[in-house]
Design a protein around this motif. Structure first.
Motif, PDB file in Angstrom:
ATOM      1  N   THR A   1      44.291  41.733  37.422  1.00 35.91           N
ATOM      2  CA  THR A   1      45.629  41.322  36.990  1.00 35.91           C
ATOM      3  C   THR A   1      45.745  39.809  37.071  1.00 35.91           C
ATOM      4  OG1 THR A   1      46.581  43.387  37.818  1.00 35.91           O
ATOM      5  CG2 THR A   1      48.107  41.585  37.374  1.00 35.91           C
TER       6      THR A   1
ATOM      7  N   GLU B   1      46.688  42.294  32.164  1.00 37.39           N
ATOM      8  CA  GLU B   1      45.848  43.191  32.962  1.00 37.39           C
ATOM      9  C   GLU B   1      44.609  43.594  32.174  1.00 37.39           C
ATOM     10  OE1 GLU B   1      46.197  47.282  35.663  1.00 37.39           O
ATOM     11  OE2 GLU B   1      47.618  46.923  34.022  1.00 37.39           O
TER      12      GLU B   1
ATOM     13  N   ILE C   1      43.982  38.698  40.452  1.00 40.13           N
ATOM     14  CA  ILE C   1      43.987  39.682  41.528  1.00 40.13           C
ATOM     15  C   ILE C   1      43.078  40.837  41.134  1.00 40.13           C
ATOM     16  CG2 ILE C   1      45.412  41.239  42.907  1.00 40.13           C
ATOM     17  CD1 ILE C   1      47.802  39.414  42.221  1.00 40.13           C
ATOM     18  N   LEU C   2      42.137  41.151  42.017  1.00 33.11           N
ATOM     19  CA  LEU C   2      41.169  42.216  41.785  1.00 33.11           C
ATOM     20  C   LEU C   2      41.583  43.442  42.603  1.00 33.11           C
ATOM     21  CD1 LEU C   2      38.398  43.009  40.532  1.00 33.11           C
ATOM     22  CD2 LEU C   2      37.336  42.111  42.620  1.00 33.11           C
ATOM     23  N   SER C   3      41.612  44.629  41.962  1.00 32.72           N
ATOM     24  CA  SER C   3      41.997  45.848  42.666  1.00 32.72           C
ATOM     25  C   SER C   3      41.044  46.979  42.270  1.00 32.72           C
ATOM     26  CB  SER C   3      43.440  46.232  42.331  1.00 32.72           C
ATOM     27  OG  SER C   3      43.801  47.432  42.984  1.00 32.72           O
ATOM     28  N   PRO C   4      40.363  47.587  43.242  1.00 32.19           N
ATOM     29  CA  PRO C   4      40.334  47.245  44.671  1.00 32.19           C
ATOM     30  C   PRO C   4      39.776  45.836  44.886  1.00 32.19           C
ATOM     31  CG  PRO C   4      39.352  49.413  44.261  1.00 32.19           C
ATOM     32  CD  PRO C   4      39.507  48.748  42.938  1.00 32.19           C
ATOM     33  N   SER C   5      40.070  45.292  46.059  1.00 31.44           N
ATOM     34  CA  SER C   5      39.745  43.885  46.282  1.00 31.44           C
ATOM     35  C   SER C   5      38.291  43.638  46.667  1.00 31.44           C
ATOM     36  CB  SER C   5      40.655  43.334  47.396  1.00 31.44           C
ATOM     37  OG  SER C   5      40.498  44.081  48.588  1.00 31.44           O
ATOM     38  N   GLN C   6      37.477  44.677  46.784  1.00 28.79           N
ATOM     39  CA  GLN C   6      36.075  44.502  47.160  1.00 28.79           C
ATOM     40  C   GLN C   6      35.313  43.842  46.021  1.00 28.79           C
ATOM     41  OE1 GLN C   6      36.391  48.654  47.315  1.00 28.79           O
ATOM     42  NE2 GLN C   6      34.540  49.039  46.104  1.00 28.79           N
TER      43      GLN C   6
ATOM     44  N   ARG D   1      41.550  46.330  32.463  1.00 25.86           N
ATOM     45  CA  ARG D   1      41.113  47.543  33.148  1.00 25.86           C
ATOM     46  C   ARG D   1      39.678  47.868  32.730  1.00 25.86           C
ATOM     47  NH1 ARG D   1      44.972  50.300  35.785  1.00 25.86           N
ATOM     48  NH2 ARG D   1      43.679  52.193  35.747  1.00 25.86           N
TER      49      ARG D   1
ATOM     50  N   ILE E   1      38.235  49.701  37.801  1.00 24.84           N
ATOM     51  CA  ILE E   1      38.631  48.410  38.383  1.00 24.84           C
ATOM     52  C   ILE E   1      39.774  47.832  37.555  1.00 24.84           C
ATOM     53  CG2 ILE E   1      37.856  46.108  39.077  1.00 24.84           C
ATOM     54  CD1 ILE E   1      34.971  47.188  38.974  1.00 24.84           C
ATOM     55  N   SER E   2      40.719  47.232  38.238  1.00 27.76           N
ATOM     56  CA  SER E   2      41.842  46.577  37.560  1.00 27.76           C
ATOM     57  C   SER E   2      41.875  45.105  37.952  1.00 27.76           C
ATOM     58  CB  SER E   2      43.162  47.251  37.951  1.00 27.76           C
ATOM     59  OG  SER E   2      44.263  46.539  37.412  1.00 27.76           O
TER      60      SER E   2
ATOM     61  N   SER F   1      36.409  35.579  39.473  1.00 30.90           N
ATOM     62  CA  SER F   1      36.313  36.639  40.467  1.00 30.90           C
ATOM     63  C   SER F   1      35.063  37.455  40.156  1.00 30.90           C
ATOM     64  CB  SER F   1      37.567  37.515  40.425  1.00 30.90           C
ATOM     65  OG  SER F   1      37.530  38.503  41.425  1.00 30.90           O
TER      66      SER F   1
END
Length: 291
Positions: free
Chosen positions: A208, A234, A191-196, A236, A205-206, A266
């Motif tokens: 997970t 995670e 999971i990429l956060s933010p998802s852009q 970071r 960028i995080s 990703s």
């Protein structure tokens, strides 16, 4: 109520004899409209002469056994037999116990056998997985009167608690739960956060990595196939630069099953200019036109 299959007849039977335990005890003997009733059945029976049926009341455990009737009608001898079972407190179920061949299993390759034992007569067995009834299938085998359950190629859906429900005409008892531990890893997700996918220089960028695993998985991170020094679920990335661009993936390993699973990559792209236009509107305009 012992009901015969005879149709009601206006013409009386020549004789009817109801007996208990292979004719050793007379319940009622009817001949020429005279009734002879066994002493232990006085006040406990009602005879229905049109069908030769019999009602027996105030049942006790001693009434368990075989009942027979012989009737003569129009010179034809008719007879029937049936068995009656009376249950008492000694028929209550107790000591219901489920044992398992193993509780630590590997998904898609492990198998497990569960056995249910109980004290009491006339037992029937039902298996529950969570609140759902377990039925036979390609993966599930029920044997030994359904008291034994075998599951092959276990999945994580089999982790819900298993219980055995034992019943007879008197009582129903359910066992304590048995929990299976289905080791992974499986169902890995990055999971990429933010998802852009595109990030401005200096962004945080995080990433997970989530996965199903017992015991908990150990993690490795990769950038364009090269392993990073980071561990843990995670990753970071702080104050990212263009050098942080690439395809990121995580790998989860289970030290018990010695199995691992790698996520789909990703992509993260950090252009060599700011998306906010801080290096000039011309750069931002060029970026928008080229993308």
């Amino acid at each position: 109520m012992f009901t015969t299959t005879l149709s009601p007849s206006e013409k009386p039977f020549s004789s009817v004899n109801w007996s208990f335990n292979v004719s050793t005890t007379i319940i009622i003997f009817v001949i020429n409209a005279e009734n002879i009733i066994g002493p232990e059945y006085e006040g406990r029976i009602t005879f229905f002469p049109s069908t030769a049926s019999l009602e027996l009341r105030s049942l006790t455990l001693d009434d368990t056994g075989e009942y027979g009737v012989n009737a003569v009608h129009d010179g034809t001898l008719l007879n029937g037999r049936t068995t009656l079972v009376i249950y008492g407190e000694q028929f209550n179920i107790s000591n219901v116990l489920v044992t398992s061949s193993s509780t630590d299993l590997v998904e898609f390759s492990g198998s497990v056998s569960l056995s249910c034992s109980a004290s009491g007569p006339s037992l029937s067995f039902l298996w529950l997985n969570g609140s759902s009834e377990v039925t036979a299938s390609d993966r599930v085998q029920l044997t030994d009167g359904d008291s034994s359950l075998t599951i092959v190629n276990v999945t994580h859906f089999d982790q819900r608690p298993f219980r055995c429900r034992v019943s007879n005409p008197v009582s129903t008892v359910t066992s304590d739960p048995v929990n299976l531990s289905i080791n992974g890893p499986e169902n890995i997700n990055l999971i990429l956060s933010p998802s852009q996918g595109y990030f401005a220089v200096g962004s945080d960028i995080s990433l997970t990595c989530s996965v199903g695993s017992r015991p908990p998985a150990q993690f490795k991170w990769f950038l364009n196939g090269d392993q990073l020094l980071d561990t843990g679920s995670e990753l970071r990335l702080m104050n990212v630069q263009m050098s942080n661009s690439g395809n990121y993936s995580c790998q989860a390993s289970n030290n018990k099953t010695l199995r691992s699973q790698t996520s789909e990559p990703s992509a993260i792209t950090v252009p060599p200019y700011s998306l906010s236009g801080q290096h000039g509107d011309a750069d931002a305009c060029f970026y928008n036109q080229s993308h």
